[in-house]
Design a protein around this motif. Structure first.
Motif, mmCIF file in Angstrom:
data_model
loop_
_atom_site.group_PDB
_atom_site.id
_atom_site.type_symbol
_atom_site.label_atom_id
_atom_site.label_comp_id
_atom_site.label_asym_id
_atom_site.label_seq_id
_atom_site.Cartn_x
_atom_site.Cartn_y
_atom_site.Cartn_z
ATOM 1 N N SER A 69 6.758 8.328 -2.932
ATOM 2 C CA SER A 69 5.469 7.940 -2.351
ATOM 3 C C SER A 69 4.566 7.290 -3.385
ATOM 4 O O SER A 69 3.906 6.280 -3.129
ATOM 5 C CB SER A 69 4.775 9.171 -1.755
ATOM 6 O OG SER A 69 5.553 9.753 -0.733
ATOM 7 N N ALA A 70 4.532 7.875 -4.595
ATOM 8 C CA ALA A 70 3.667 7.332 -5.643
ATOM 9 C C ALA A 70 4.120 5.957 -6.093
ATOM 10 O O ALA A 70 3.310 5.160 -6.601
ATOM 11 C CB ALA A 70 3.631 8.290 -6.823
ATOM 12 N N ALA A 71 5.405 5.651 -5.925
ATOM 13 C CA ALA A 71 5.939 4.355 -6.339
ATOM 14 C C ALA A 71 5.837 3.297 -5.254
ATOM 15 O O ALA A 71 6.274 2.161 -5.452
ATOM 16 C CB ALA A 71 7.403 4.506 -6.754
ATOM 17 N N ALA A 72 5.254 3.647 -4.109
ATOM 18 C CA ALA A 72 5.135 2.685 -3.006
ATOM 19 C C ALA A 72 4.329 1.473 -3.452
ATOM 20 O O ALA A 72 3.335 1.609 -4.180
ATOM 21 C CB ALA A 72 4.477 3.340 -1.800
ATOM 22 N N PRO A 73 4.713 0.253 -3.052
ATOM 23 C CA PRO A 73 3.973 -0.951 -3.461
ATOM 24 C C PRO A 73 2.619 -1.040 -2.785
ATOM 25 O O PRO A 73 2.340 -0.322 -1.817
ATOM 26 C CB PRO A 73 4.902 -2.086 -2.993
ATOM 27 C CG PRO A 73 5.639 -1.501 -1.835
ATOM 28 C CD PRO A 73 5.855 -0.050 -2.176
ATOM 29 N N GLU A 74 1.770 -1.920 -3.321
ATOM 30 C CA GLU A 74 0.481 -2.171 -2.697
ATOM 31 C C GLU A 74 0.677 -2.625 -1.260
ATOM 32 O O GLU A 74 1.625 -3.356 -0.963
ATOM 33 C CB GLU A 74 -0.273 -3.275 -3.458
ATOM 34 C CG GLU A 74 -0.638 -2.910 -4.885
ATOM 35 C CD GLU A 74 -1.975 -2.204 -4.962
ATOM 36 O OE1 GLU A 74 -2.451 -1.722 -3.922
ATOM 37 O OE2 GLU A 74 -2.519 -2.122 -6.073
ATOM 38 N N PRO A 75 -0.203 -2.220 -0.335
ATOM 39 C CA PRO A 75 -0.086 -2.698 1.051
ATOM 40 C C PRO A 75 -0.414 -4.182 1.130
ATOM 41 O O PRO A 75 -1.111 -4.731 0.275
ATOM 42 C CB PRO A 75 -1.133 -1.867 1.799
ATOM 43 C CG PRO A 75 -2.148 -1.533 0.762
ATOM 44 C CD PRO A 75 -1.372 -1.353 -0.526
ATOM 45 N N ALA A 76 0.074 -4.827 2.181
ATOM 46 C CA ALA A 76 -0.110 -6.279 2.313
ATOM 47 C C ALA A 76 -1.577 -6.665 2.329
ATOM 48 O O ALA A 76 -1.959 -7.714 1.838
ATOM 49 C CB ALA A 76 0.590 -6.768 3.572
ATOM 50 N N GLY A 77 -2.436 -5.828 2.899
ATOM 51 C CA GLY A 77 -3.852 -6.165 2.990
ATOM 52 C C GLY A 77 -4.615 -5.999 1.696
ATOM 53 O O GLY A 77 -5.754 -6.405 1.585
#
Length: 401
Positions: free
Chosen positions: A142-150
């Protein structure tokens, strides 16, 4: 109105609550109310409740090393955060994250996941988060999730090679205000971000058809671009002039017509100091390497550059005012004003903010929606830029003699 709390399928959640103020420029848009805020622990679960004075755009995520929850909001005065009851967390701190955005960081005692997150606006504004323990593997993913598109920055644009002013086309950077998670002012289903992007695209076409311009937009679509990045785009483009486009809304009083904003004298010293402290040194002054200079030297050099730039900006404002009035387009009763807007703070690129109208005015909104009016305004801006460029090149030639 009520923003329903939703269970999170992903660790990222991004939300916004549209407002009529220029969120990009204001400080302390909302205030924390510590009396109603708390962090409590029920069994292994943590519940975070933050009471704010008004709704704001927000996002939340988890980060590692150490495990912590990060809440970014636009923008909150965190005064009193030290009085918020807290249980089950290691540390709690808050402050400015970047211009226009504040950040709250809660250090966690171990790996957690966000079970629910949301903003409730019934009977006040409450941000509520529920966290529960999870495995180290799940937390790490979860912590490694990329930035959201927005939230992520747009892909770098193809930028023209820099040219000296007067030796080729005028390089214009158009900056449609707001975008993405920051819609700006809103009225009747229309947002400042969308209206300004539409006008910027049309103005770009008018300038390109003229043949005397190279045009770069700070955003080509509905994405969020940080203020400092907008200045960086101008630097990378070798901009001769930077034009920021807005359509504000006022909660009180009535304002109608286009307004031209230049950087105020009072804001100049603070601007240089802030840029020296925060900005990439390669983006501060064209042709000057400040990477090895301390803040004092960088600030002095920027002040020197601004001494030459500010008269050019004043002439730019007068040229645009003359062209807009010459086209018989409505202007504010005080058509040229000064302010400390962040996007105007480049020390050596003449920069101006054009408030095309006010969404709080029904007449201005109708004009902004009218393609014929927009075409007329775009032509006026082109004429103003053309007149200014000719005058500026002539004066520049005299200075070099």
């Amino acid at each position: 109105m009520r923003a329903v709390i939703l269970a999170l399928a992903m660790i990222w959640t991004v939300g916004f609550w549209p407002g009529t103020a220029r969120a990009q420029e204001l400080s302390a848009l909302a205030r924390l109310e510590p009396a109603g805020s708390s962090i409590t622990q029920t069994g292994p679960a943590l519940e975070i409740t933050l009471v704010l004075s008004q709704p704001v755009p927000w996002r939340v995520r988890l980060m590692a090393d150490p495990p912590r929850l990060v809440l970014d909001v636009r923008e909150v005065d965190w005064t009193g955060i030290d009085r918020v009851p807290r249980a089950g967390i290691t540390d709690l701190r808050a402050g400015v994250f970047r211009p226009g955005w504040s950040r709250l960081v809660a250090e966690l005692p171990g790996p957690f996941r966000i079970r629910t997150a949301g903003m409730d606006t019934e009977g006040g504004t409450h941000v509520r988060l529920v966290l529960e323990p999870t495995t180290a593997e799940t937390f790490a993913a979860s912590a490694a999730a990329p930035e959201p598109a927005g939230w992520a920055l747009p892909a770098p644009a193809d930028l023209p090679k820099p040219t000296r002013q007067g030796e080729g086309p005028l390089v214009v950077v158009l900056d449609p205000g707001h975008g993405g998670i920051d819609p700006g002012a809103e009225r009747d289903g229309f947002t400042e971000a969308d209206l300004m992007l539409t006008f910027a695209r049309e103005l770009k076409e008018v300038l390109l058809r003229d043949g005397g311009f190279v045009v770069v937009l700070t955003r080509e679509e509905d994405v969020f671009v940080p203020l400092e990045t907008r200045i960086s785009v101008s630097r990378a483009a070798g901009a001769h002039v930077f034009v920021s486009l807005h359509a504000d809304a006022l909660a009180e009083g009535e304002a109608v017509g286009a307004t031209l904003y230049t950087l105020s004298d009072e804001a100049s010293d603070a601007a240089a100091k802030t840029l020296a402290e925060r900005h990439d040194r390669a983006d501060l002054l064209a042709g000057v390497d400040l990477t090895e200079q301390d803040d004092l030297v960088a600030t002095v050099l920027m002040d020197m550059a601004r001494t030459e730039t500010m008269p050019r900006v004043d002439r730019l404002a007068l040229a645009l005012e003359g062209a807009i009035k010459g086209a018989e387009l409505k202007m504010h009763r005080h058509p040229i004003q000064e302010a400390g807007f962040s996007v105007l703070k480049s020390p050596d690129i003449p920069s101006i903010l054009i408030e095309l109208g006010f969404l709080s005015s029904e007449r201005d909104l109708a004009r902004l929606r009218d393609p014929a009016w927009r075409a007329k305004m775009a032509a006026a801006v082109r004429d103003g830029l053309t007149a200014w460029a000719a005058q500026d090149a002539a004066l520049s030639g005299l200075r070099r003699q």
